[in-house]
Design a protein around this motif. Structure first.
Motif, PDB file in Angstrom:
ATOM      1  N   PRO A  81       0.821  -1.230   0.000  1.00 53.60           N
ATOM      2  CA  PRO A  81       0.000   0.000   0.000  1.00 53.60           C
ATOM      3  C   PRO A  81       0.849   1.272   0.000  1.00 53.60           C
ATOM      4  CG  PRO A  81      -0.955  -1.616   1.470  1.00 53.60           C
ATOM      5  CD  PRO A  81       0.355  -2.198   1.002  1.00 53.60           C
ATOM      6  N   SER A  82       2.045   1.205   0.597  1.00 53.19           N
ATOM      7  CA  SER A  82       2.923   2.378   0.615  1.00 53.19           C
ATOM      8  C   SER A  82       3.498   2.711  -0.756  1.00 53.19           C
ATOM      9  CB  SER A  82       4.071   2.160   1.604  1.00 53.19           C
ATOM     10  OG  SER A  82       4.824   1.023   1.239  1.00 53.19           O
ATOM     11  N   ASP A  83       3.328   1.821  -1.730  1.00 54.05           N
ATOM     12  CA  ASP A  83       3.758   2.108  -3.101  1.00 54.05           C
ATOM     13  C   ASP A  83       2.738   2.962  -3.854  1.00 54.05           C
ATOM     14  OD1 ASP A  83       5.019  -1.271  -3.398  1.00 54.05           O
ATOM     15  OD2 ASP A  83       6.116   0.560  -2.837  1.00 54.05           O
ATOM     16  N   SER A  84       1.583   3.174  -3.261  1.00 52.29           N
ATOM     17  CA  SER A  84       0.542   3.995  -3.902  1.00 52.29           C
ATOM     18  C   SER A  84       1.062   5.421  -4.045  1.00 52.29           C
ATOM     19  CB  SER A  84      -0.745   3.984  -3.070  1.00 52.29           C
ATOM     20  OG  SER A  84      -1.278   2.680  -2.988  1.00 52.29           O
ATOM     21  N   ALA A  85       1.179   5.873  -5.281  1.00 58.40           N
ATOM     22  CA  ALA A  85       1.762   7.181  -5.585  1.00 58.40           C
ATOM     23  C   ALA A  85       1.631   7.407  -7.086  1.00 58.40           C
ATOM     24  CB  ALA A  85       3.238   7.224  -5.183  1.00 58.40           C
ATOM     25  N   THR A  86       2.084   8.552  -7.540  1.00 57.05           N
ATOM     26  CA  THR A  86       2.216   8.809  -8.978  1.00 57.05           C
ATOM     27  C   THR A  86       3.663   8.551  -9.364  1.00 57.05           C
ATOM     28  OG1 THR A  86       0.417  10.425  -9.053  1.00 57.05           O
ATOM     29  CG2 THR A  86       2.081  10.561 -10.788  1.00 57.05           C
ATOM     30  N   TYR A  87       3.840   7.812 -10.440  1.00 58.40           N
ATOM     31  CA  TYR A  87       5.182   7.464 -10.908  1.00 58.40           C
ATOM     32  C   TYR A  87       5.459   8.236 -12.205  1.00 58.40           C
ATOM     33  CZ  TYR A  87       5.385   4.038  -7.275  1.00 58.40           C
ATOM     34  OH  TYR A  87       5.412   3.446  -6.027  1.00 58.40           O
ATOM     35  N   LEU A  88       6.545   8.990 -12.167  1.00 56.90           N
ATOM     36  CA  LEU A  88       6.924   9.854 -13.281  1.00 56.90           C
ATOM     37  C   LEU A  88       8.112   9.260 -14.014  1.00 56.90           C
ATOM     38  CD1 LEU A  88       6.825  13.147 -11.208  1.00 56.90           C
ATOM     39  CD2 LEU A  88       5.283  12.681 -13.100  1.00 56.90           C
ATOM     40  N   CYS A  89       7.969   9.149 -15.308  1.00 57.40           N
ATOM     41  CA  CYS A  89       9.067   8.731 -16.186  1.00 57.40           C
ATOM     42  C   CYS A  89       9.736   9.997 -16.699  1.00 57.40           C
ATOM     43  CB  CYS A  89       8.489   7.914 -17.326  1.00 57.40           C
ATOM     44  SG  CYS A  89       9.647   7.452 -18.622  1.00 57.40           S
TER      45      CYS A  89
END
Lengths: 109, 115
Positions: A81-89
């Motif tokens: 659940p702590s991986d929930s985020a926006t991932y930017l390339c």
């Protein structure tokens, strides 16, 4: 065509599964590729960079680069659940980072 | 300093006013970048300094925006005659390597709201 393209999501993945995030870029001459994680209301945080074709692993994260297809991806194993985020390339272009719009990832417990 | 420091963290200003946003990079980092991020979007490049000079200001949207880095350390982004469309989070980043080859370290940003 945007220089760096990502699916904006949201991408929902069950806890413990593998999350796969994808990115394409337009400049065939690009050499350096980055993944940033951004929690809501926070600034981007560098999690991985990759320069060579193939896979690069760091803990639960694996970055994959295919320069022929102009494609870079990020795999997150055993998603938490702590991986929930926006991932930017991001890609180096003209001596500066060019970012995609980000993919919003939600890990469901 | 230990990280990139940006002040203020929040700024509310009236349309037409002048604002200054400050960035204090990591000590020894020669490259400094300003980005702007709107809701739901990735950071958008504004300007890049190598030392005291602006190496690339191609991202500044118009002549109301200006940035300086007079001593090669602290930088100030200046916005004249602010407009509601300027509302965004302004991010500063620094890098030890020209061109950001090892990625940047971002500050916590300044949230600018123009009312």
């Amino acid at each position: 065509q945007k220089e760096v393209e990502q699916n904006s999501g949201p991408l929902s993945v069950p806890e413990g599964a593998i999350a796969s995030l994808n990115c394409t870029y337009s400049d065939r001459g690009s050499q350096s590729f980055f993944w940033y994680r951004q929690y809501s209301g926070k600034s981007p945080e560098l999690i991985m960079f990759i320069y060579s074709n193939g896979d690069k692993e760091d803990g639960r994260f694996t970055a994959q680069l295919n320069k022929a297809s102009q494609y870079v991806s990020l795999l997150i194993r055993d998603s938490q659940p702590s991986d929930s985020a926006t991932y930017l390339c991001a890609v180096i272009g003209a001596q500066k980072l060019v970012f995609g719009q980000g993919t919003r990832l939600t890990i469901n417990p | 300093g230990a990280g990139v420091s940006q002040t203020p963290s929040n700024k509310v200003t009236e349309k037409g006013k002048y604002v200054e946003l400050r960035c204090d990079p990591i000590s020894g980092h020669t490259a400094l970048y300003w980005y702007r991020q709107s809701l739901g979007q990735g950071p958008e490049f504004l300007i890049y300094f190598q030392g005291t000079g602006a190496a690339d200001d191609s991202g500044l949207p118009n002549d109301r925006f200006f940035a300086v880095r007079p001593e090669g350390s602290v930088s100030t982004l200046k916005i004249q005659r602010t407009e509601r469309g300027d509302s965004a989070v302004y991010l500063c980043a620094s890098s030890s390597m020209t061109g950001g080859g090892y990625g940047y370290t971002f500050g916590s940003g300044t949230r600018l709201t123009v009312v």
